[in-house]
Design a protein around this motif. Structure first.
Motif, PDB file in Angstrom:
ATOM      1  N   HIS A  33       0.841  -1.203   0.000  1.00 57.73           N
ATOM      2  CA  HIS A  33       0.000   0.000   0.000  1.00 57.73           C
ATOM      3  C   HIS A  33       0.876   1.253   0.000  1.00 57.73           C
ATOM      4  N   THR A  52       2.415   1.629  -3.557  1.00 53.51           N
ATOM      5  CA  THR A  52       1.491   2.016  -4.631  1.00 53.51           C
ATOM      6  C   THR A  52       0.767   3.329  -4.373  1.00 53.51           C
ATOM      7  N   HIS A  53       0.509   3.669  -3.109  1.00 52.96           N
ATOM      8  CA  HIS A  53      -0.281   4.862  -2.816  1.00 52.96           C
ATOM      9  C   HIS A  53       0.537   6.087  -2.409  1.00 52.96           C
ATOM     10  N   GLN A  54       1.751   5.880  -1.944  1.00 55.42           N
ATOM     11  CA  GLN A  54       2.556   7.023  -1.511  1.00 55.42           C
ATOM     12  C   GLN A  54       3.837   7.192  -2.320  1.00 55.42           C
ATOM     13  N   ASP A 110       4.301   5.851  -5.514  1.00 59.11           N
ATOM     14  CA  ASP A 110       3.986   5.784  -6.955  1.00 59.11           C
ATOM     15  C   ASP A 110       4.588   4.592  -7.693  1.00 59.11           C
ATOM     16  N   PRO A 133       1.136  -0.662  -9.697  1.00 59.17           N
ATOM     17  CA  PRO A 133       0.708  -1.992  -9.252  1.00 59.17           C
ATOM     18  C   PRO A 133       0.934  -3.072 -10.309  1.00 59.17           C
TER      19      PRO A 133
END
Length: 143
Positions: free
Chosen positions: A32, A35-37, A39, A42
């Motif tokens: 997480h 992928t979310h912080q 970049d 995925p």
């Protein structure tokens, strides 16, 4: 007495429900973060990536790839109560005999270690943390 049902969690990388073990909780938290912080795409991440080490089939917990689908980083996870000992570090480096990645990361959710892998008799170098994906790619181009 009915058997206890195991708690499951959806893994967006493998696109399926998996048992929520302490190690899996760490994996999902790190993925997480990636992928979310940071970049990381995925589509360029594989969980439970099968490799052959010698004659044995093994699974890397996570492998990150370049846009050209070259292995970039191996990530190995341990449950939070397991220290990131020299033995754990060596396990990840053993997996690298097959993939030959430039980076190896380990996490138990409390501590995360990142190494730039040394080749041709150069030592591996600890780094301060996992950088954003583009920064990791750019580091491949710089000496």
């Amino acid at each position: 007495m009915a058997p206890t049902e195991q708690t499951m969690i959806y893994d967006p990388i493998r696109k399926k429900e998996v048992p929520l073990t302490p190690e899996e909780r760490v994996r999902q938290a790190v993925v997480h973060l990636l992928t979310h912080q940071l970049d990381y795409p995925p589509t360029l991440i594989a969980n439970e990536y099968t490799i052959t080490v010698g004659k044995l089939s093994r699974r890397c917990d996570t492998v990150v790839f370049t846009p050209q689908l070259q292995p970039l980083m191996i990530l190995e996870y341990k449950a939070p109560h397991i220290p990131l000992s020299e033995k754990v570090i060596q396990q990840a480096f053993q997996y690298n005999t097959t993939l030959q990645v430039p980076y190896i990361a380990l996490s138990n959710g409390r501590q995360t270690l990142l190494y730039k892998v040394g080749y041709q008799k150069q030592p591996s170098t600890p780094l301060p943390g996992i950088p954003p994906y583009q920064q990791l790619l750019q580091s491949l181009r710089s000496p």
